[in-house]
Design a protein around this motif. Structure first.
Motif, PDB file in Angstrom:
ATOM      1  N   LEU A  51       0.832  -1.212   0.000  1.00  0.00           N
ATOM      2  CA  LEU A  51       0.000   0.000   0.000  1.00  0.00           C
ATOM      3  C   LEU A  51       0.864   1.257   0.000  1.00  0.00           C
ATOM      4  CD1 LEU A  51      -2.973  -0.633   2.469  1.00  0.00           C
ATOM      5  CD2 LEU A  51      -2.890  -0.886  -0.005  1.00  0.00           C
ATOM      6  N   ALA A  54       2.290   1.678  -3.520  1.00  0.00           N
ATOM      7  CA  ALA A  54       1.217   2.007  -4.470  1.00  0.00           C
ATOM      8  C   ALA A  54       0.634   3.386  -4.179  1.00  0.00           C
ATOM      9  CB  ALA A  54       0.115   0.954  -4.382  1.00  0.00           C
ATOM     10  N   GLY A  55       0.693   3.802  -2.913  1.00  0.00           N
ATOM     11  CA  GLY A  55       0.104   5.076  -2.504  1.00  0.00           C
ATOM     12  C   GLY A  55       1.066   6.237  -2.525  1.00  0.00           C
ATOM     13  N   ARG A  84      -1.079  12.184  -4.430  1.00  0.00           N
ATOM     14  CA  ARG A  84      -1.868  11.579  -3.336  1.00  0.00           C
ATOM     15  C   ARG A  84      -3.151  12.359  -3.110  1.00  0.00           C
ATOM     16  NH1 ARG A  84       3.086  11.188  -0.457  1.00  0.00           N
ATOM     17  NH2 ARG A  84       2.441  12.841   0.960  1.00  0.00           N
ATOM     18  N   ILE A  88      -5.311   9.656  -5.384  1.00  0.00           N
ATOM     19  CA  ILE A  88      -5.323   8.473  -4.526  1.00  0.00           C
ATOM     20  C   ILE A  88      -6.195   8.750  -3.305  1.00  0.00           C
ATOM     21  CG2 ILE A  88      -3.889   6.911  -3.126  1.00  0.00           C
ATOM     22  CD1 ILE A  88      -1.529   7.677  -4.947  1.00  0.00           C
ATOM     23  N   PHE A  90      -7.162   7.146   0.557  1.00  0.00           N
ATOM     24  CA  PHE A  90      -6.751   6.168   1.570  1.00  0.00           C
ATOM     25  C   PHE A  90      -7.891   5.923   2.545  1.00  0.00           C
ATOM     26  CE2 PHE A  90      -2.486   7.613   0.364  1.00  0.00           C
ATOM     27  CZ  PHE A  90      -1.766   6.431   0.370  1.00  0.00           C
ATOM     28  N   VAL A 162      -7.556   5.865  -7.662  1.00  0.00           N
ATOM     29  CA  VAL A 162      -7.187   4.644  -6.944  1.00  0.00           C
ATOM     30  C   VAL A 162      -7.575   4.796  -5.480  1.00  0.00           C
ATOM     31  CG1 VAL A 162      -5.217   3.259  -6.149  1.00  0.00           C
ATOM     32  CG2 VAL A 162      -5.267   4.119  -8.493  1.00  0.00           C
ATOM     33  N   LEU A 164      -6.898   2.982  -1.785  1.00  0.00           N
ATOM     34  CA  LEU A 164      -6.075   2.007  -1.072  1.00  0.00           C
ATOM     35  C   LEU A 164      -6.649   1.849   0.334  1.00  0.00           C
ATOM     36  CD1 LEU A 164      -2.620   3.361  -2.266  1.00  0.00           C
ATOM     37  CD2 LEU A 164      -3.904   1.414  -3.189  1.00  0.00           C
ATOM     38  N   ASP A 166      -6.660  -0.037   4.046  1.00  0.00           N
ATOM     39  CA  ASP A 166      -5.781  -0.746   4.973  1.00  0.00           C
ATOM     40  C   ASP A 166      -6.617  -1.380   6.097  1.00  0.00           C
ATOM     41  OD1 ASP A 166      -3.602  -1.645   6.381  1.00  0.00           O
ATOM     42  OD2 ASP A 166      -3.102   0.319   7.236  1.00  0.00           O
ATOM     43  N   THR A 195      -9.572  -0.289  -6.671  1.00  0.00           N
ATOM     44  CA  THR A 195      -9.454  -0.388  -5.217  1.00  0.00           C
ATOM     45  C   THR A 195      -8.610  -1.591  -4.813  1.00  0.00           C
ATOM     46  OG1 THR A 195     -11.641   0.619  -4.997  1.00  0.00           O
ATOM     47  CG2 THR A 195     -10.786  -0.525  -3.062  1.00  0.00           C
ATOM     48  N   VAL A 196      -7.633  -1.318  -3.958  1.00  0.00           N
ATOM     49  CA  VAL A 196      -6.811  -2.394  -3.397  1.00  0.00           C
ATOM     50  C   VAL A 196      -7.070  -2.418  -1.905  1.00  0.00           C
ATOM     51  CG1 VAL A 196      -4.474  -3.266  -3.013  1.00  0.00           C
ATOM     52  CG2 VAL A 196      -5.041  -2.122  -5.163  1.00  0.00           C
TER      53      VAL A 196
END
Lengths: 227, 376
Positions: A51, A54-55, A84, A88, A90, A162, A164, A166, A195-196
């Motif tokens: 992460l 990728a982030g 970011r 991106i 989070f 994207v 991410l 956690d 999405t991861v």
């Protein structure tokens, strides 16, 4: 079609000399727009490192990371911050919300970091994640699941390319875990967000489009019984 | 400011506690400023009000006791009067005496001997009654001791008498003693301790404390050459304040305390924001991971410190002024003046902000990676 997120032959090492630790070992991954990919694996396997790379939080030791056509390896520190901010999203463990802000302000917050062309409406987004009735509540007045819903809305308000995620269900009971991951899947599919999601929770994997397993820094297709 | 103001509101108890400390420091700064100005006025207001650029004292006189030790004469006066750039040179006498009035009021006086009709004469400067031999014009502060026009002041131990002919509107003091203006000849007799009926030697009338100088352009005067020619040591009016009894020590002590307060303020605010930043480390990591720039985060924290400083210093100064107004009404040497309080306020804010700025710079060292699970 170009992948929204692409990692190619990425390695990440920590430490130096004899203390060197290989956190990511030649990892390659492509995630398409609207796809929800889950990464499972034991603690210390390198999921958070994946992460981080990728982030755009840490540069890989080798290999390339791309957001669409954009190669993160060529970006300056300031540009990485902007990437970011704009591209991106989070979602952190337990939401990681700001204690001083109400739910609505949590979602408004990222919009104060810069200017955005077409952000989502914070109040409407709050309603979309089912939290409209607690718009003026602060994090300590919310349950774990509610905090995660607000955290998801906060991550999506800038329309990131994207997302991410956690360990979103780390502190949630079974039903709330299902609700939160179902919400993630719906948002990813409806808004085309790659999405991861890193998770230990195998019960929520059926919401995901693809499941990968990470062991000792290596990414692979999981054995059938783990998926 | 989005986050800064909301955090101020959310953690108002914590910020209020910090603000109370800053407010208390601001109160002390105002009180000390008032005391400094009050003591300065008490020490040298008589000199401050003189339309004088410099005083020429006896050569090599001790600068911290120039008014009490210096003796100069007509030669020095004549030499200074001839200097380029000097537009006025007149004799000036300064002596501290003990006295009492015929009404039984005990009083100490700083006797300023002046040439009547000169630029030092209060009749010229303030339009007071002309002062003749055996007469004196006194400061308002002496009148507050209970002396009135028409009273006789009897100098001790000579028993020489001075009649009060006028009272000046303002405070005129020197070395915390009220000033009395009198003709040079009368001053010279008082300084020599001449008793009524004494035969006065001529040399008594040849000496005075210093030459008071007016100039049109200070840079046009060759001060060193003129001192050399006149056998004097010249000090600007401001430099001569140090020759007022106790002035330098008093002001230096108060200024030192004030500087300590500024330093304490900067340290306290710096420590507060250091602790706050450390406590917010996880939150700052999350913000950085989300794409908040360093500039955004620094600006946010500095806005918090500015709001905290301005509001709490404003409250403190307001309370300080109210307390100061009450103290001003007492006999304590205390004076509230806008300029020194403004300077003290600016210093308090600037140094406090500097302390906060140094503390919040820690934000730049917070790694956004700390936002991810493994680092928590």
């Amino acid at each position: 079609m170009t992948a929204a997120l692409s990692l190619k032959d990425v390695t990440l090492t920590h430490g130096d000399g004899e203390e060197i630790v290989l956190a990511l070992d030649h990892v390659s991954l492509e995630v398409g727009p609207g796809e929800l990919v889950a990464i499972v694996g034991p603690s210390g396997a390198g999921k958070s490192s994946l992460l981080a790379v990728a982030g755009a939080l840490t540069p890989p030791t080798s290999g390339t990371v791309r957001l669409g056509e954009l190669d993160l390896g060529t970006a300056s520190r300031r540009e990485l911050t902007r990437i970011r901010r704009e591209r991106i999203g989070f979602v952190f463990q337990s939401g990681n919300l700001i204690p001083a802000l109400t739910s609505l302000d949590q979602i408004r917050l990222p919009l104060t970091f810069g200017t955005f062309e077409n952000p989502r409406d914070p109040r409407r987004l709050l309603a979309e994640v089912g939290m409209e009735h607690k718009a003026d509540r602060r994090p300590h007045q919310l349950s774990g699941g509610e905090r995660q819903r607000v955290g998801i809305a906060r991550a999506l308000v800038t329309r990131p390319q994207v997302l991410l995620v956690d360990e979103p269900t780390a502190a949630l009971d079974r039903q709330r875990s299902q609700d939160v991951v179902a919400l993630l899947a719906r948002e990813a599919h409806d808004h085309g967000v790659a999405t991861v999601m890193v998770t230990h929770d195998h019960d929520v994997l059926h919401h995901c489009d693809r499941v990968l397993e990470m062991i000792d820094g290596r990414l692979r297709e999981p054995l059938a019984e783990t998926a | 400011m989005f986050l800064a103001l909301r955090e101020l509101r959310f953690a108002r108890g914590r910020f209020a506690l910090m603000g109370a400390v800053v407010a208390l420091i601001a109160i002390l700064v105002v009180i000390l400023s008032g005391l400094s100005v009050g003591l300065a006025n008490d020490g040298v207001s008589g000199l401050q009000r003189m339309p004088v650029a410099s005083f020429a004292f006896q050569e090599n006189v001790s600068k911290d006791a120039a008014f009490s030790r210096s003796v100069v004469g007509q030669d020095a006066l004549d030499t200074w009067a001839e200097q380029d750039g000097v537009i006025g040179a007149v004799p000036f006498g300064n002596t501290l005496v003990n006295a009492r009035t015929d009404q039984g009021v005990e009083i100490d006086l700083a006797l300023f001997g002046i040439e009547t009709g000169s630029f030092l004469d209060p009749a010229i400067r303030y339009g007071s009654a002309e002062v003749q031999e055996g007469e004196v014009v006194i400061s308002r502060t002496a009148a507050e001791e209970g002396i009135e026009v028409g009273d006789t002041i009897i100098l001790q131990p000579s028993e020489a008498e001075l009649t009060v002919v006028d009272i000046l509107d303002d405070q005129h003091t020197f070395g915390h003693v009220d000033v009395g203006y009198l003709p040079l000849k009368t001053w010279q007799e008082a300084r020599a301790g001449v008793r009524p009926g004494d035969v006065v030697p001529d040399r008594v009338y040849e000496e005075f404390t210093a030459v008071a100088l007016q100039v049109d352009d200070e840079s046009a005067v060759d001060w060193a050459a003129a001192d050399e020619a006149a056998g004097t040591t010249s000090l600007t009016r401001e430099e001569s304040y140090g020759a007022s009894p106790g002035y330098t020590a008093e002001i230096a002590t108060l200024q030192l305390i004030q500087w300590f307060l500024y330093a304490i303020s900067a340290l306290v605010i710096g420590a507060f924001f250091t602790v706050l930043t450390i406590q917010r480390r996880q939150e700052i990591a999350v913000l950085r991971a989300m794409g908040a720039s360093t500039r955004y985060l620094l600006r946010d924290s500095l806005v918090q410190s500015i709001v905290l400083l301005v509001v709490s210093a404003g409250i403190g100064i307001g309370i300080g002024l109210a307390l100061g107004a009450a103290v001003s009404a007492t006999a304590m040497p205390f004076a509230l003046e806008a300029a020194p309080i403004a300077v003290a306020t600016v210093l308090l804010l600037v140094l406090g902000l500097l302390g906060a700025a140094l503390a919040v710079l820690r934000i730049t060292r917070v790694d956004p990676l700390a936002a991810l699970g493994g680092s928590r």
